[in-house]
Design an enzyme around this catalytic site. Sequence first.
Site, short mmCIF file in Angstrom:
data_model
loop_
_atom_site.label_atom_id
_atom_site.label_comp_id
_atom_site.label_asym_id
_atom_site.label_seq_id
_atom_site.Cartn_x
_atom_site.Cartn_y
_atom_site.Cartn_z
CB SER A 151 -0.99 0.25 1.56
OG SER A 151 -1.66 0.91 1.68
CE1 TYR B 283 -4.49 -2.31 5.00
CE2 TYR B 283 -3.31 0.28 4.78
CZ TYR B 283 -4.10 -1.31 4.05
OH TYR B 283 -4.20 -1.42 2.15
P1 NAD Z 1 -10.96 -6.36 -0.95
O1 NAD Z 1 -11.90 -6.13 -0.22
O2 NAD Z 1 -11.74 -6.22 -2.22
O3 NAD Z 1 -9.44 -7.66 -0.82
C1 NAD Z 1 -9.61 -7.75 0.33
C2 NAD Z 1 -9.02 -9.31 -0.26
O4 NAD Z 1 -8.85 -10.06 0.74
C3 NAD Z 1 -10.68 -10.63 0.03
O5 NAD Z 1 -11.22 -10.95 -1.36
C4 NAD Z 1 -10.65 -10.85 1.50
O6 NAD Z 1 -12.21 -12.14 1.32
C5 NAD Z 1 -9.58 -10.98 1.32
N1 NAD Z 1 -9.19 -11.50 2.77
C6 NAD Z 1 -9.17 -11.23 4.12
N2 NAD Z 1 -8.37 -11.98 4.99
C7 NAD Z 1 -8.35 -12.93 4.08
C8 NAD Z 1 -7.54 -14.48 5.06
N3 NAD Z 1 -7.75 -14.48 6.23
N4 NAD Z 1 -7.30 -15.29 4.32
C9 NAD Z 1 -7.87 -14.90 2.79
N5 NAD Z 1 -7.47 -13.77 2.08
C10 NAD Z 1 -8.72 -12.75 3.00
O7 NAD Z 1 -10.16 -4.90 -1.03
P2 NAD Z 1 -9.22 -4.21 -1.53
O8 NAD Z 1 -8.95 -2.96 -2.10
O9 NAD Z 1 -8.94 -5.20 -3.25
O10 NAD Z 1 -7.77 -5.25 -0.89
C11 NAD Z 1 -6.37 -6.23 -1.92
C12 NAD Z 1 -5.03 -5.90 -0.92
O11 NAD Z 1 -4.69 -4.39 -1.82
C13 NAD Z 1 -5.09 -5.80 0.13
O12 NAD Z 1 -3.72 -6.16 0.51
C14 NAD Z 1 -5.11 -3.95 0.42
O13 NAD Z 1 -3.95 -3.58 1.72
C15 NAD Z 1 -4.43 -3.41 -0.76
N6 NAD Z 1 -4.43 -2.00 -0.94
C16 NAD Z 1 -6.16 -1.93 -1.76
C17 NAD Z 1 -6.27 -0.39 -1.80
C18 NAD Z 1 -6.69 0.27 -1.94
O14 NAD Z 1 -7.65 0.99 -2.42
N7 NAD Z 1 -8.52 -0.40 -2.57
C19 NAD Z 1 -5.27 0.32 -2.17
C20 NAD Z 1 -4.07 -0.05 -1.08
C21 NAD Z 1 -3.75 -1.57 -0.90
#
Ligand code: NAD
Length: 261
Positions: free
Chosen positions: A145, A158
């Site tokens: 992130s 986080y």
């Molecule tokens: P999202 O909530 O759609 O995806 C997160 C996924 O992780 C979900 O499918 C959830 O079921 C899965 N998950 C949670 N706990 C879990 C576990 N214990 N075992 C297996 N799977 C698990 O959100 P996203 O934005 O697609 O997030 C994906 C990644 O991107 C994350 O690591 C998040 O921190 C990172 N991220 C997202 C953003 C953003 O703005 N969307 C920005 C920076 C980083």
Amino acid sequence: MFSDLKGKVVIITGAATGIGKAIAKRFAEEQCKVVINYFSEEENPRELLKEIEQGGGTASIIQGDVTKEEDVLAFVKFAQDTYGSLDIYVNNAGIENEVPTERLSLEDWNKVLNTNLTGTFLGCREAAEYMLKNNIKGSIINISSVHEIIPWPHFVHYAASKGGVKLLMESMALEFAPDGIRVNNIAPGAIDTPINAEKFSDPEKKKGVEKLIPLGYIGEPEQIASCAAFLASEQASYVTGTTLIADGGMTKYPGFQAGKG
Ligand code: NAD
């Protein structure tokens, strides 16, 4: 498109939604064999599987929790049993919740650290072990992130987890470079996914976030997926130990954009 990705076996964690889902679709388009880890049935991973298969792609789904060692071991065994290899491992699963730090419970702290940092460690370790044993010059990619760089009040667990993923990645990249295994992070900025659904459904909050982005808009999951395809490909063969920041410029002090400061 990256033609050398054809036939490569990839595992993506937390891939039923958001960024992970877009990465799964992209690797399927690249003609990889895709192992989609999903966390809960409500996320309906079968829809994604159907979509990939109808598009002529190859994929399988496996339920599992990245915080459980036995589940992560099972992902790698599943890739080996189903497709005979493992070339690319994407640690994407992640969670966050907003809590003022003086009220942050140990339970919430542990939940976020276990998922974002320990889950990534387990994935990195198992992928590296498999690649070393089978002499595969593979690629490990962690979705960290911008908060591996930018401090984030009310989200200290986080930010701590993503900061941890930065040094985990850099240390592993050094350790496995002699074996030809590349380890990198992608640091997304604000991306339109379920993790932000509540925030972005409020027009004021959405506008507030857009103001932090020099390019002026919230990113799409596909824009992160294309970074993952690049990092996994031979086009990035000299790239290891680095974070590819995909944030519309968010980490470049947007407050200074108008020449202020
Ligand atoms: P999202 O909530 O759609 O995806 C997160 C996924 O992780 C979900 O499918 C959830 O079921 C899965 N998950 C949670 N706990 C879990 C576990 N214990 N075992 C297996 N799977 C698990 O959100 P996203 O934005 O697609 O997030 C994906 C990644 O991107 C994350 O690591 C998040 O921190 C990172 N991220 C997202 C953003 C953003 O703005 N969307 C920005 C920076 C980083």
